[in-house]
Design a protein around this motif. Sequence first.
Motif, PDB file in Angstrom:
ATOM      1  N   THR A 100       0.947  -1.177  -0.155  1.00 20.60           N
ATOM      2  CA  THR A 100       0.185  -0.182   0.239  1.00 20.60           C
ATOM      3  C   THR A 100       1.088   0.933  -0.079  1.00 20.60           C
ATOM      4  N   GLU A 101       0.038   2.225  -0.571  1.00 18.78           N
ATOM      5  CA  GLU A 101       1.422   3.635  -0.486  1.00 18.78           C
ATOM      6  C   GLU A 101       1.008   4.311   1.070  1.00 18.78           C
ATOM      7  N   VAL A 102       0.423   3.765   1.950  1.00 19.71           N
ATOM      8  CA  VAL A 102       0.954   4.766   3.463  1.00 19.71           C
ATOM      9  C   VAL A 102       1.490   4.423   4.167  1.00 19.71           C
ATOM     10  N   THR A 103       2.608   2.675   3.488  1.00 17.64           N
ATOM     11  CA  THR A 103       4.157   2.303   4.503  1.00 17.64           C
ATOM     12  C   THR A 103       4.777   2.242   3.859  1.00 17.64           C
ATOM     13  N   GLU A 104       6.150   2.267   3.461  1.00 18.18           N
ATOM     14  CA  GLU A 104       6.982   2.029   3.495  1.00 18.18           C
ATOM     15  C   GLU A 104       8.810   1.594   4.428  1.00 18.18           C
ATOM     16  N   VAL A 105       8.446   0.616   3.339  1.00 17.81           N
ATOM     17  CA  VAL A 105       9.972   0.020   3.944  1.00 17.81           C
ATOM     18  C   VAL A 105      11.513   0.760   4.002  1.00 17.81           C
ATOM     19  N   ALA A 106      11.783   1.135   4.968  1.00 17.13           N
ATOM     20  CA  ALA A 106      13.084   2.333   4.290  1.00 17.13           C
ATOM     21  C   ALA A 106      13.897   1.958   4.647  1.00 17.13           C
ATOM     22  N   LEU A 107      14.597   0.546   5.568  1.00 17.47           N
ATOM     23  CA  LEU A 107      16.066   0.207   5.435  1.00 17.47           C
ATOM     24  C   LEU A 107      15.837  -1.064   5.862  1.00 17.47           C
ATOM     25  N   VAL A 108      16.669  -2.028   4.860  1.00 17.53           N
ATOM     26  CA  VAL A 108      16.638  -3.216   5.919  1.00 17.53           C
ATOM     27  C   VAL A 108      18.526  -3.782   6.337  1.00 17.53           C
ATOM     28  N   VAL A 109      18.337  -3.539   6.916  1.00 17.90           N
ATOM     29  CA  VAL A 109      19.673  -4.576   7.909  1.00 17.90           C
ATOM     30  C   VAL A 109      19.853  -5.947   8.094  1.00 17.90           C
ATOM     31  N   HIS A 110      20.858  -6.328   7.590  1.00 18.71           N
ATOM     32  CA  HIS A 110      21.745  -7.366   7.149  1.00 18.71           C
ATOM     33  C   HIS A 110      22.305  -8.263   8.009  1.00 18.71           C
ATOM     34  N   PHE A 111      21.483  -8.969   9.108  1.00 17.75           N
ATOM     35  CA  PHE A 111      22.660  -9.986   9.832  1.00 17.75           C
ATOM     36  C   PHE A 111      23.403 -11.371   9.329  1.00 17.75           C
ATOM     37  N   SER A 112      22.946 -11.584   8.085  1.00 14.17           N
ATOM     38  CA  SER A 112      23.070 -12.956   7.757  1.00 14.17           C
ATOM     39  C   SER A 112      24.721 -12.961   6.968  1.00 14.17           C
ATOM     40  N   PRO A 113      25.268 -14.133   7.264  1.00 20.62           N
ATOM     41  CA  PRO A 113      27.167 -13.961   7.111  1.00 20.62           C
ATOM     42  C   PRO A 113      27.304 -13.053   5.443  1.00 20.62           C
ATOM     43  N   PRO A 114      28.302 -13.524   5.161  1.00 17.54           N
ATOM     44  CA  PRO A 114      28.871 -12.809   3.987  1.00 17.54           C
ATOM     45  C   PRO A 114      28.007 -14.512   2.557  1.00 17.54           C
ATOM     46  N   ASP A 115      28.348 -14.997   3.081  1.00 15.85           N
ATOM     47  CA  ASP A 115      28.605 -16.395   1.828  1.00 15.85           C
ATOM     48  C   ASP A 115      27.014 -16.993   1.910  1.00 15.85           C
ATOM     49  N   MET A 116      25.955 -15.549   2.660  1.00 13.46           N
ATOM     50  CA  MET A 116      24.444 -15.833   2.185  1.00 13.46           C
ATOM     51  C   MET A 116      24.205 -14.718   1.071  1.00 13.46           C
ATOM     52  N   THR A 117      24.610 -13.638   1.783  1.00 11.71           N
ATOM     53  CA  THR A 117      24.173 -12.138   1.110  1.00 11.71           C
ATOM     54  C   THR A 117      24.852 -11.888  -0.380  1.00 11.71           C
ATOM     55  N   ALA A 118      26.190 -13.006   0.002  1.00 11.36           N
ATOM     56  CA  ALA A 118      26.546 -12.958  -2.108  1.00 11.36           C
ATOM     57  C   ALA A 118      25.743 -13.838  -2.732  1.00 11.36           C
ATOM     58  N   ARG A 119      25.006 -14.085  -2.409  1.00 12.91           N
ATOM     59  CA  ARG A 119      24.377 -15.664  -3.144  1.00 12.91           C
ATOM     60  C   ARG A 119      23.063 -15.225  -3.696  1.00 12.91           C
ATOM     61  N   ALA A 120      23.496 -15.530  -5.364  1.00 12.57           N
ATOM     62  CA  ALA A 120      22.444 -14.243  -6.663  1.00 12.57           C
ATOM     63  C   ALA A 120      20.736 -14.717  -5.924  1.00 12.57           C
ATOM     64  N   ASP A 121      20.425 -15.645  -5.324  1.00  7.39           N
ATOM     65  CA  ASP A 121      19.194 -15.999  -5.068  1.00  7.39           C
ATOM     66  C   ASP A 121      18.533 -14.962  -3.652  1.00  7.39           C
ATOM     67  N   TYR A 122      19.469 -15.055  -3.233  1.00 12.55           N
ATOM     68  CA  TYR A 122      18.926 -14.319  -2.074  1.00 12.55           C
ATOM     69  C   TYR A 122      18.734 -12.978  -2.492  1.00 12.55           C
ATOM     70  N   GLN A 123      20.083 -12.319  -3.127  1.00 12.66           N
ATOM     71  CA  GLN A 123      19.893 -10.858  -3.708  1.00 12.66           C
ATOM     72  C   GLN A 123      18.456 -10.225  -4.630  1.00 12.66           C
ATOM     73  N   ASN A 124      18.013 -11.885  -5.662  1.00 15.45           N
ATOM     74  CA  ASN A 124      16.889 -11.478  -5.788  1.00 15.45           C
ATOM     75  C   ASN A 124      15.713 -11.228  -4.982  1.00 15.45           C
ATOM     76  N   PHE A 125      16.219 -11.790  -3.715  1.00 13.27           N
ATOM     77  CA  PHE A 125      15.227 -12.177  -3.130  1.00 13.27           C
ATOM     78  C   PHE A 125      14.881 -10.899  -2.106  1.00 13.27           C
ATOM     79  N   MET A 126      15.722 -10.384  -2.254  1.00 12.28           N
ATOM     80  CA  MET A 126      16.096  -8.737  -1.881  1.00 12.28           C
ATOM     81  C   MET A 126      14.969  -7.897  -2.996  1.00 12.28           C
TER      82      MET A 126
END
Length: 763
Positions: A285-311
């Motif tokens: 909806t237009e009344v909500t905005e996701v301003a920030l995502v903080v990732h605690f996930s380790p780098p071997d996960m955040t670098a994966r293409a499927d992880y980034q595609n999910f984001m």
Amino acid sequence: MSLLKFCRLTLYGTIRAFGKRRRTTDMSKAATDFAATPTYERQPNVLRKKLASVVPGSVNVQVLGAGANGTPCAVYLFTDQSRYLFNCGEGTQRLAHEHKTRLSRLERIFVTRNTWTAVGGLPGLALTIQDAGVRSVGLHGPPHLDTMLQSMRRFVVLKTMELDTIDGTLFDYFEDSILSVKSVPLHSKLEEGKVVLSYICKLKPRAGALILEKCVERGVQPGPLLGQLKNGQDITLPSGEVVRSVDVTEPGETALSFVFIDVPSEEYFSALQEQAAHFKELSATEVTEVALVVHFSPPDMTARADYQNFMDSNFSQCTQHIYLNSPLNHFSGYAAAHRIQYQLHQLAPHIFPLLAEANELQLSNGLKKTRLEESPEAADAKEKPTKAPSQGVVPMTSFHLRPKKGLDRMLEIKLTPDEYVSETHALPGFSDLLTQLKSEQNRIDSSSSSTYPRIIFLGTGSSIPNKTRNVSGILLQTAADAFVILDCGEGTYGQIVRLYGRKQAFHVMRHLQAVYISHLHADHHIGLISLLLERENLKPKAPLLLIAPRQIEPWLQFYNNKIEHIKSAYTLVGNGELMEQPLSDERLVAMGIQSIATCLVRHCPHAFGVSLTLQSQHEGAPVKLTYSGDTMPCADLIDLGRNSTVLIHEATMEDDLQEEARVKAHSTVSQAIQQGRDMQAKHIILTHFSQRYAKCPRLPSPEAMHDVAIAFDNMQVTVPDLQNYHKLYPALLAMYAEYTEELEQRAAKRELKQERKRKLAPT
């Protein structure tokens, strides 16, 4: 002037006067009430309760630890009246102290895992904020948090504070007057019962400003009704007419959301995909905005293409992403440790080496104002999936949610070595004394790189860590490829990483042969789990020899059975077993040690001192090293350490605090020195200083210090170094002249106070 304009101006003036008078009265009353409250009754939520109906005007997300070089990942969320912490890994309280973050005002802690990575800082933090007068803190997280705290009860004694644990898989929603937090459980696909949590947070939006003309038109009189309308409450006029807040105020702000995501490994990723609906609906909806995502996930996960595609699929291009644990997060944030090391390095570079972290440090020039993971080259390629983050974050990187200013790097911690060194040369007499010291050192062969044992101090403070002295930890290099640790307080592993650098720290941990724990006070062993986990990951040929009080066993067994596997990383030998028969077998041969013996000392139940006799080198005499642990002056320790080459002894208090030292079962500086004299030790090293002596303790006369060294964090010495350590004192004391003068003034005030008491005491 028109009647409407006149009414508007009159009403506006009345509103301002009323608002100012009310705010002044409320704030004055709150301040008076708070000042009148006894210190022990002051709680961090007292003021918040008084301001519960006030929507905060400032909301900030601040990186406290970015996961660099042995530091935890921790994020601090603070508003005008409330404080929240997301994850509390080992070392969190030291970072908070470094950056003046008031954890004593915490109300809620949200953790993503129940493993040491996320909760290792809880024991120390709980004890510290309990001493600050905090009565209760809510702790949200996965299952077993309550049983974990229960298993720590031997060394985490919470007498006046309650940690109220909430299982996020059973109670997945928290709400207060400021925000709501929904926990999103991610269940392991490999092991039943294992779960981590991610969190979706929504700020309560602020109501729009009052439209004064509409208030006049509806017949609202000046007074408290206007304040109710402004706060979003509908009112009823004396005539019975209902005035809705939405009809007389401007549209409220867009509700901001921010998300914490933790996917520890591939076994949790499919669970994240199954929970995608929770994240998609945030932007539906237009009344909500996701301003920030903080990732605690380790780098071997955040670098994966499927992880980034999910984001990319679940968050808009306007959402800012902050990646903790990224290999691009180069700086731990411990600037004060580097500052003192650069200064001490001038005195004796081989005794006070610069931290390897300083050499590895390559901070980024700045973050983009849009997405952290996007490189400048990819700015025009929005359709391509993002890869790994191209820029890092450091402690004090902030994101302003309200006012909505976005990313802020102004307060980020940076190193300024030239400034640290120039500070000392501006001190009276220091430069001349340093020149004289260097001249003397040139006539002395200070090369001792191949001499063992090498004694490396990882923590030299007591009770709680501060920014210059971590809690107890000593690393002994007993042979070229053999290391032993004596006590391992919170953050010990991180100290190794920052001192040696990541590559050399890997070598140290692989060749770590034994850990000795003197007693079960938290500041002497909370860092053990990190060491065991690191050893478990290295899969060494032989388990670590763990010499510790047998009472530690239930805690280690619980952690192994319920949290993570560590059992194969160590073999436990009880300290008491070495009192009658010193340990001397083939396990010690590879360490360059002949024998290890212990004795009971005068501190707490099951507190031990230890003596290690090292094999002779180059046909010399064996080196005997004795370590006191925590103790009052102790005859048994003198017998154990008779004719020691080196005595390492705690010296918690200055000499005129002998009574306080007695009550707390510690030693003063002169008592520790006398212990060394009585056992005829050749050299004495003082450590475990009260944190009131963050830089340098009060010392006795120069004559008494001739064969005595005072320890600093990241100091490393050999026996030849100790023969000339006393020559450092003139320059060292000149460096800290202002600080030591302040200690002298405090001592003089204490003496005057005691003198008055003696005069007033009845005869």
